[in-house]
Design a protein around this motif. Structure first.
Motif, PDB file in Angstrom:
ATOM      1  N   MET A 116     -11.601 -38.153  -6.005  1.00 31.79           N
ATOM      2  CA  MET A 116     -11.794 -36.894  -5.186  1.00 31.79           C
ATOM      3  C   MET A 116     -10.875 -36.748  -4.201  1.00 31.79           C
ATOM      4  O   MET A 116     -10.370 -35.638  -3.997  1.00 31.79           O
ATOM      5  N   VAL A 117      -9.610 -37.768  -3.642  1.00 31.76           N
ATOM      6  CA  VAL A 117      -8.757 -37.424  -2.876  1.00 31.76           C
ATOM      7  C   VAL A 117      -7.612 -36.726  -3.755  1.00 31.76           C
ATOM      8  O   VAL A 117      -6.958 -35.651  -3.355  1.00 31.76           O
ATOM      9  N   SER A 118      -7.688 -37.260  -5.030  1.00 27.72           N
ATOM     10  CA  SER A 118      -6.586 -36.681  -5.672  1.00 27.72           C
ATOM     11  C   SER A 118      -6.937 -35.036  -6.235  1.00 27.72           C
ATOM     12  O   SER A 118      -5.981 -34.345  -6.239  1.00 27.72           O
ATOM     13  N   ALA A 119      -8.185 -34.855  -6.201  1.00 24.33           N
ATOM     14  CA  ALA A 119      -8.572 -33.453  -6.529  1.00 24.33           C
ATOM     15  C   ALA A 119      -8.405 -32.674  -5.206  1.00 24.33           C
ATOM     16  O   ALA A 119      -7.833 -31.512  -5.607  1.00 24.33           O
ATOM     17  N   ILE A 120      -8.687 -33.204  -4.203  1.00 28.43           N
ATOM     18  CA  ILE A 120      -8.301 -32.324  -2.931  1.00 28.43           C
ATOM     19  C   ILE A 120      -6.824 -32.158  -2.871  1.00 28.43           C
ATOM     20  O   ILE A 120      -6.335 -31.021  -2.610  1.00 28.43           O
ATOM     21  N   ILE A 121      -5.826 -33.165  -3.257  1.00 31.13           N
ATOM     22  CA  ILE A 121      -4.662 -33.040  -2.995  1.00 31.13           C
ATOM     23  C   ILE A 121      -3.898 -31.923  -4.027  1.00 31.13           C
ATOM     24  O   ILE A 121      -3.222 -31.137  -3.673  1.00 31.13           O
ATOM     25  N   LYS A 122      -4.724 -31.975  -5.042  1.00 39.67           N
ATOM     26  CA  LYS A 122      -4.008 -30.955  -6.284  1.00 39.67           C
ATOM     27  C   LYS A 122      -4.631 -29.565  -5.625  1.00 39.67           C
ATOM     28  O   LYS A 122      -3.567 -28.665  -5.894  1.00 39.67           O
ATOM     29  N   MET A 123      -5.560 -29.649  -5.092  1.00 41.54           N
ATOM     30  CA  MET A 123      -5.956 -28.063  -4.614  1.00 41.54           C
ATOM     31  C   MET A 123      -5.416 -27.563  -3.591  1.00 41.54           C
ATOM     32  O   MET A 123      -4.655 -26.497  -3.342  1.00 41.54           O
ATOM     33  N   LEU A 124      -4.689 -28.542  -2.544  1.00 42.58           N
ATOM     34  CA  LEU A 124      -3.878 -28.334  -1.747  1.00 42.58           C
ATOM     35  C   LEU A 124      -2.617 -27.924  -2.122  1.00 42.58           C
ATOM     36  O   LEU A 124      -1.892 -26.964  -1.570  1.00 42.58           O
ATOM     37  N   ASP A 125      -2.010 -28.653  -2.966  1.00 43.66           N
ATOM     38  CA  ASP A 125      -0.527 -28.287  -3.514  1.00 43.66           C
ATOM     39  C   ASP A 125      -0.792 -27.049  -4.028  1.00 43.66           C
ATOM     40  O   ASP A 125       0.361 -26.543  -3.932  1.00 43.66           O
ATOM     41  N   ALA A 126      -1.712 -26.530  -4.969  1.00 42.54           N
ATOM     42  CA  ALA A 126      -1.896 -25.338  -5.489  1.00 42.54           C
ATOM     43  C   ALA A 126      -1.898 -24.180  -4.447  1.00 42.54           C
ATOM     44  O   ALA A 126      -1.262 -23.144  -4.619  1.00 42.54           O
ATOM     45  N   ALA A 127      -2.206 -24.500  -3.353  1.00 40.47           N
ATOM     46  CA  ALA A 127      -2.322 -23.440  -2.024  1.00 40.47           C
ATOM     47  C   ALA A 127      -1.356 -23.552  -1.195  1.00 40.47           C
ATOM     48  O   ALA A 127      -1.350 -23.115  -0.204  1.00 40.47           O
ATOM     49  N   GLU A 128      -0.252 -24.290  -1.527  1.00 39.80           N
ATOM     50  CA  GLU A 128       0.776 -24.618  -0.674  1.00 39.80           C
ATOM     51  C   GLU A 128       1.515 -23.500   0.099  1.00 39.80           C
ATOM     52  O   GLU A 128       1.837 -23.306   1.035  1.00 39.80           O
ATOM     53  N   TYR A 129       1.544 -22.524  -0.985  1.00 43.79           N
ATOM     54  CA  TYR A 129       2.297 -21.241  -0.608  1.00 43.79           C
ATOM     55  C   TYR A 129       1.411 -20.577   0.677  1.00 43.79           C
ATOM     56  O   TYR A 129       2.222 -19.749   1.351  1.00 43.79           O
ATOM     57  N   LEU A 130       0.347 -21.041   0.934  1.00 47.40           N
ATOM     58  CA  LEU A 130      -0.355 -19.999   2.034  1.00 47.40           C
ATOM     59  C   LEU A 130       0.194 -20.604   3.372  1.00 47.40           C
ATOM     60  O   LEU A 130       0.367 -19.861   4.291  1.00 47.40           O
ATOM     61  N   TRP A 131       0.767 -21.864   3.574  1.00 50.79           N
ATOM     62  CA  TRP A 131       1.449 -22.189   4.937  1.00 50.79           C
ATOM     63  C   TRP A 131       2.820 -22.490   4.771  1.00 50.79           C
ATOM     64  O   TRP A 131       3.292 -22.758   5.748  1.00 50.79           O
ATOM     65  N   ASN A 132       3.559 -22.117   3.646  1.00 54.16           N
ATOM     66  CA  ASN A 132       4.859 -22.587   3.560  1.00 54.16           C
ATOM     67  C   ASN A 132       5.604 -21.116   3.664  1.00 54.16           C
ATOM     68  O   ASN A 132       5.313 -20.322   2.702  1.00 54.16           O
ATOM     69  N   SER A 133       6.493 -21.027   4.406  1.00 53.57           N
ATOM     70  CA  SER A 133       7.461 -19.837   4.478  1.00 53.57           C
ATOM     71  C   SER A 133       8.250 -19.914   3.231  1.00 53.57           C
ATOM     72  O   SER A 133       8.464 -20.961   2.872  1.00 53.57           O
ATOM     73  N   ASP A 134       9.005 -18.783   2.836  1.00 53.02           N
ATOM     74  CA  ASP A 134       9.742 -18.560   1.837  1.00 53.02           C
ATOM     75  C   ASP A 134      11.218 -19.439   2.323  1.00 53.02           C
ATOM     76  O   ASP A 134      11.712 -20.052   1.366  1.00 53.02           O
ATOM     77  N   LYS A 135      11.400 -19.582   3.383  1.00 51.32           N
ATOM     78  CA  LYS A 135      12.586 -20.237   4.058  1.00 51.32           C
ATOM     79  C   LYS A 135      12.480 -22.043   3.468  1.00 51.32           C
ATOM     80  O   LYS A 135      13.385 -22.515   3.295  1.00 51.32           O
ATOM     81  N   GLU A 136      11.309 -22.306   3.777  1.00 54.95           N
ATOM     82  CA  GLU A 136      11.124 -23.675   3.600  1.00 54.95           C
ATOM     83  C   GLU A 136      11.244 -24.033   1.997  1.00 54.95           C
ATOM     84  O   GLU A 136      11.798 -25.354   1.576  1.00 54.95           O
ATOM     85  N   LYS A 137      10.606 -23.081   1.327  1.00 51.38           N
ATOM     86  CA  LYS A 137      10.881 -23.286  -0.340  1.00 51.38           C
ATOM     87  C   LYS A 137      12.079 -23.335  -0.846  1.00 51.38           C
ATOM     88  O   LYS A 137      12.682 -23.855  -1.916  1.00 51.38           O
ATOM     89  N   SER A 138      13.108 -22.508  -0.341  1.00 52.39           N
ATOM     90  CA  SER A 138      14.125 -22.252  -1.004  1.00 52.39           C
ATOM     91  C   SER A 138      15.063 -23.369  -0.786  1.00 52.39           C
ATOM     92  O   SER A 138      15.116 -24.021   0.584  1.00 52.39           O
ATOM     93  N   PRO A 139      15.875 -23.707  -1.657  1.00 51.61           N
ATOM     94  CA  PRO A 139      16.957 -25.196  -1.789  1.00 51.61           C
ATOM     95  C   PRO A 139      18.065 -24.721  -0.668  1.00 51.61           C
ATOM     96  O   PRO A 139      18.407 -23.608  -0.665  1.00 51.61           O
ATOM     97  N   LYS A 140      18.546 -25.726  -0.189  1.00 44.33           N
ATOM     98  CA  LYS A 140      19.712 -25.264   0.805  1.00 44.33           C
ATOM     99  C   LYS A 140      21.095 -25.696  -0.059  1.00 44.33           C
ATOM    100  O   LYS A 140      21.224 -26.294  -0.802  1.00 44.33           O
TER     101      LYS A 140
END
Length: 122
Positions: free
Chosen positions: A98-122
């Motif tokens: 169950m925890v694995s499934a929840i983590i997968k779902m949250l990872d897939a929806a990560e774009y909802l709370w991460n800005s583009d700046k956080e995603k781009s490599p430095k």
């Protein structure tokens, strides 16, 4: 569509652990089992955007898990354990799935709370 039967059936065998993981994924998706299997088979990745109907059952499941773990913790502290080793192992596997499934779902929806700046490599 309700009342319309499709002609082809696909089936497969899985281990008990795989079944628990699949059931947890289905539950966390909020989809019907049939729809989940079709989408998972065709698209290989399911991204569920959080909505009340999807998130609330996950919260309930996590609350149930928390209550069970608190109860077990109290029993262990008081040496009143009412669960055998096999049941404890099954509970552990169920919770991992169950925890694995929840983590997968949250990872897939990560774009909802991460800005583009956080995603781009430095």
């Amino acid at each position: 569509m309700p009342g319309v039967h499709k002609k082809t059936t696909i089936s497969f065998r899985v281990s008990e652990m795989e079944r628990m993981q699949i059931e947890a994924n289905i539950k966390s998706s909020g989809m019907l089992k049939q729809n989940y299997f079709v989408r998972a088979s065709i698209y290989n990745r399911i991204c569920v955007v959080g909505k009340k109907e999807t998130i609330y059952p996950l919260v309930e499941e996590l609350e149930k898990m928390q209550k069970t773990l608190k109860k077990l913790s109290n029993e262990f502290m008081n040496n009143e354990v009412s669960i055998n080793e096999e049941k404890l192992y099954d509970l552990e596997e169920q919770y991992k799935a169950m925890v694995s499934a929840i983590i997968k779902m949250l990872d897939a929806a990560e774009y909802l709370w991460n800005s583009d700046k956080e995603k781009s490599p430095k």
